[in-house]
Design an enzyme around this catalytic site. Structure first.
Site, PDB file in Angstrom:
ATOM      1  N   TYR A 178      -5.278   2.677  -9.466  1.00 25.20           N
ATOM      2  CA  TYR A 178      -4.681   2.932 -10.770  1.00 25.20           C
ATOM      3  C   TYR A 178      -5.684   3.655 -11.651  1.00 25.20           C
ATOM      4  CZ  TYR A 178      -1.647  -0.865  -9.163  1.00 25.20           C
ATOM      5  OH  TYR A 178      -0.804  -1.654  -8.430  1.00 25.20           O
ATOM      6  N   LYS A 209      -1.444   2.110  -2.649  1.00 28.02           N
ATOM      7  CA  LYS A 209      -0.399   1.721  -3.600  1.00 28.02           C
ATOM      8  C   LYS A 209      -0.721   2.387  -4.927  1.00 28.02           C
ATOM      9  CE  LYS A 209       1.346  -2.490  -5.908  1.00 28.02           C
ATOM     10  NZ  LYS A 209       0.923  -3.850  -6.335  1.00 28.02           N
TER      11      LYS A 209
END
Lengths: 317, 317, 317, 317, 317
Positions: A178, A209
């Site tokens: 992220y 992810k």
């Protein structure tokens, strides 16, 4: 149907020869023999403390951590991702679940305005390998990197070493990446998400992810078109999208379908959307998700599974 | 009566097979065969320096550290928790006490306004294991995490590694978790306390010591109802509450009773309330506490023990 | 006379069985068979640079570091405390001295206004053990902690580990603990000094060197009465006071007598007061000090020793 | 003539018995059998980047690093001090030079106004020992400490460990100690230089390189008289002065003579003054310097060597 | 033609005897038997995220990371430099490429205004050696140092240790050295670039990649004349220049020719200029570059190769 055979598994060269079979075995388990990843994210008890598990709109069943393992057992999931200690306390009673040990975590108490995020590795790999050696069904590791944080360097290095060691020992690695920190103005900027995907590849992750990209301004692409570029940038690292906060099932499944079939995603990584529901509903949602991810169902078909009109089991992949 | 048998002890899967018997043995010792923890906290000589041991309202007996060990010997406690060095200097004369080695500690000189709290691990686990090997009756470890501190990462990682290694070697681990730091506005916020409990579980602790939650504003729950949510969030990690500063015995015992029977707590962790009294009174209080924690006495019954009208011994559990 | 026998030495349980005899031997050497410590502090060449050794009011003999070793040889001291390198350069010519290796040190160039104090461990214990193995008469280690410094954590952890390892290898440990740093307003506050003493115990030190407490304001106690509380807080860790800057011999000896006989101190730790004098005077002062510390002389009697009217030798203990 | 024999070498007790002969051998090599050190400093390519090697007033020969090794080979030097990598690239062609491996270095890009200086250890000792094992003629190590820097602690600790390990393995150690940092107002204050010398002794160095002290204000001493106090403070650690920027040969040699014969210095440490000249002139200067340092020539006599009127070779010591 | 034989390879003395043959082998492979380095830089997916691989002016082929390996296979390159993980995912299908593992990397998200640059080592050398042991064709390592950054020390130390260990194991090392940070006003100042070259030598690198110097103001030298001084400062470390952003092929090749033949460069290090083109064009450019670097073609001749009028293969060296 995205089925693969053992000899179609592309084994990275840092998987040592003696661990090759184990890697293939873990890859086949985690992807349920499809090459696609259905990841059930159960690491939020640290990340979000108790707010994801108790409160308005959350089924009371979620207040007891055992809920997560019951879903993992009764539902259809590829891997259940959680911290080492959480798994250690329940795995004896849930031996059939494929576990992915989340190696780092932080709480959300210190926000980015106060300090750029750093999520520390919480235990040595040796401890995880010892659990596997003692018979726990661990197939891989997870690690979160906050790209653009002033602590990016530490997380990149921890992840870089973990992947090398995990592969050498036959384990898969999923990176959560992220972009976040003072330097990051738009966390979901498509270029940035694609960059994150590329970083995961350079570190050698098996899956990454990321948050779904959000095109803005002049960028007329749909989120799924933008995601396609990120999927390309990930190269041989499979890309999956974070599920985010709870939405209605149809919306969720529709997004997932497009992520895979337009955006080139290689599965899903879903937490709150699953466990904040009652056990029965949560189980049905894992089946609907897996029907899309692991068996290429379309959305309507998957909704039938969610609505309990049809069952979906591993045997159907 | 909360009695358990050896095969009812739920052994985490990170306890290595060769240490399984030792873990069960330590669990039975620490909980006196009940699954509940009566923890006598003797780590304040670092945490609070000498202010907890000498001064107005504190029995002069407490000025000599040997007082702690006499209470541990003559009273009824599950474990005596103290720093490694403290135990090393007295344990030869008090071999029967179950010791829990507190692995980290800090003084209270630097306050949170100056710097967020960090409590460093003070010695390697190897040193503790060597003492056990040499015959010292060590059953477990303790470690404090200040959740929300800018140093949360370091403490989480130290704790995470310690638990893995301790379990592998058959030792229990109790985490002290206190939300504290610039980012923490309300240290006893119920959600936060429940979050802390969940973090302990994710790290794999056997027990977690938290402050009792304090519902405020719109939150109409009693502290004990709020505690129940935290106990649920802790899952298979037993939750105990810190005792806090000295209050009268009845108040203290009444709170404890409600923590266990309403709040779902799994015992107590008490320091100042015990050792600031004279030896005789302190011994009686440990017995009254244990009567509630380990034998499900009600408060009136326990007060009889405190008042010396009845004795309470381990044999009575 | 404070004489003890070998079997009266209270051996901490972290002294490993195979090192028990060595610990007792070192304890008897360091305390010259009395349980009391006469420590000759020779670590100021780092702490105070050359200002303690050359300049107005300092005998020119002190400019040559060999002066320290001549005093150690000709005088009566329990241990000579100095950095590893200093000892390494002279010990071959002074093999009879009991050495205490000071493991950390810092200069006084960066003051507390600029940065809180941190004194780093300068060498691994292995290097010290190797010297002992090679025949150097090392009986123990020293380490300084600045309690209340923002770097307290690092020093506590270094000390905590050193004590565990030193004891395991049969060496004594003396901690120097000085409250100092932005957070410390009164470095000699009696509560704080007592707190420091308790910290030394919790870390497992054999002796702790503190500054004499200085009661102020409402506190009507003499410094020696206040010291008594600190000595109690130290429990089984022997407390000794730092000598401070050079004063006349009678004042110095009188203070020492009261520290021991009123304040419960377990010896002395003296540097500048000794080595800033000519060799002859310094030697006589070590004897006068030892007469009080190791043989319970009164001050007048000790002054006779200092004045050369009487000799005092180890044989007289 | 300052000649010594092998059994006059004072071997520190941290030189392990099995390395004693090697230490003596290295000491005799480095000091060319005199106990005095002629150190040719070739570490400035990191410290000063290319400014010391190319530009106005510098012979073009100095632009090629091989120049340093040619001087080392053709001239008379005790040791050539340089970084490990520099030595690794040339030593095969210059096997006869005595090498001193400089273990740390920093560039001058970040100045003290921006941040206090820290010079990091650039490689583990193991790498250096392996080179020695493979036949490279390494006789010792060098390390720079910036005393008074906020990073003093790290450098002190790195140096302290290196000396212990180097001695254990039979290598000499030369410390460069420069007071520098926000806290240091006068880097050449005589007390401070003497303090630096004492620190080197406490760390156990064999030689210490300091800047020549600069008495100011009320201090009426000559620099050489002030240096004498520093030499005394260094005790058994031999003190040598840094050469500084290039000056004319007579001035340089005259200073050196006085440093040794008035200031008690134990040799010289010279870099730019040598290598910024043409090969022929540089070679002659090393001979003139060595004539003073290693053979007690007076200045006029040494100037004859520099002027090529007389040769000076190792055989003449 | 810059051809060399195996016994002309200058082996640094830190290459351990048992690794000497491997080092020579790797040197011959990396330089294709010429002593010159044609480095294909493929580490930008971390350094520049996805911006170097997708967007305006970049061939779409570059969006898929496999493009890099196809160029490496079909073109003529000395080494392909990329992160460990990137290589691990593709090397099984591209076994013939000579790999240089880039050991550190950072993203460009945090800029120098926010914080001085630090690029962390991402994995231990052991992981790389294990891959080589398992048959991956790894010939060397790369590492980036930002000279003048406040984190210079950490990078210098990581590089210093890596080079020692890499050489000991027979691997080459290429350093990327870029002056950058608050303290660096002109990153391409000729003195600074020359300084960087000298630092690489002192650390023992085999090759150093620097930006081309940019003479300004009074400095009337051409960039290539200025580069010559840097090449001299690098001594036995071969200097190559970074390629920078994409320019037309003739300009690029002309610069390269002058870097080598005027500036004394020892090859090239080129990334974007190659991979941002279509596969066919990129392959031709690698051949044109190699014709200059490895076979001393002139620019016109190399342009014929780029234009496809002539082929250039390894067999032609």
């Amino acid at each position: 149907m995205p089925k693969i055979t053992r000899d179609q598994v592309r084994v990275p060269v840092d998987v040592m020869p003696e661990s090759r079979d184990e890697y293939i075995e873990n890859y086949m388990k985690a992807t349920q023999g499809t090459g696609r990843l259905m990841l059930f994210a159960c690491d939020q008890k640290v990340e979000h403390l108790n707010k994801d598990f108790y409160g308005k709109g959350i089924d009371i069943a979620d207040a007891d951590p055992q809920h997560l393992f019951e879903i993992g057992k009764q539902g259809v999931v590829g891997v259940l991702a959680g911290q080492r200690g959480l798994i250690a306390q329940y795995a004896a009673d849930y031996p059939e679940i494929n576990y992915l040990v989340k190696m780092n975590s932080k709480t959300n108490l210190v926000d980015t305005d106060q300090e750029d995020p750093y999520s520390p590795q919480l235990y040595d790999l040796e401890a995880v390998l010892a659990m596997r050696e003692a018979g726990v069904n661990i197939v891989g590791l997870g690690y979160t990197i906050y790209l653009g944080s002033e602590y990016e360097a530490t997380m990149m290095a921890e992840a870089g070493n973990l992947i090398a060691q995990a592969h050498a020992n036959g384990l898969l690695v999923v990176l959560w990446i992220y972009p976040r920190g003072t330097a990051v103005k738009k966390e979901k900027d498509p270029d940035l998400i694609a960059g994150a995907a590329g970083v995961a590849l350079c570190l050698g992750a098996d899956f990454v992810k990321v948050n779904p990209p959000k095109p803005e301004g002049d960028d007329a692409r749909t989120p799924f078109e933008a995601l396609k570029i990120a999927s390309m940038a990930a190269g041989r690292t499979g890309l999956v999208c974070a599920g985010g906060s709870t939405v209605d099932a149809h919306t969720f499944l529709d997004q997932l379908y497009n992520q895979i079939h337009v955006g080139g995603a290689c599965g899903n990584a879903t937490g709150r959307n699953i466990h904040q529901r009652s056990l029965d509903e949560a189980v049905r949602l894992t089946k609907a998700i897996s029907a899309i991810t692991l068996a290429d169902y379309d959305v309507d078909h998957a909704m039938k599974v969610f609505n309990g009109e049809e069952d979906f089991t591993l045997a159907m992949i």
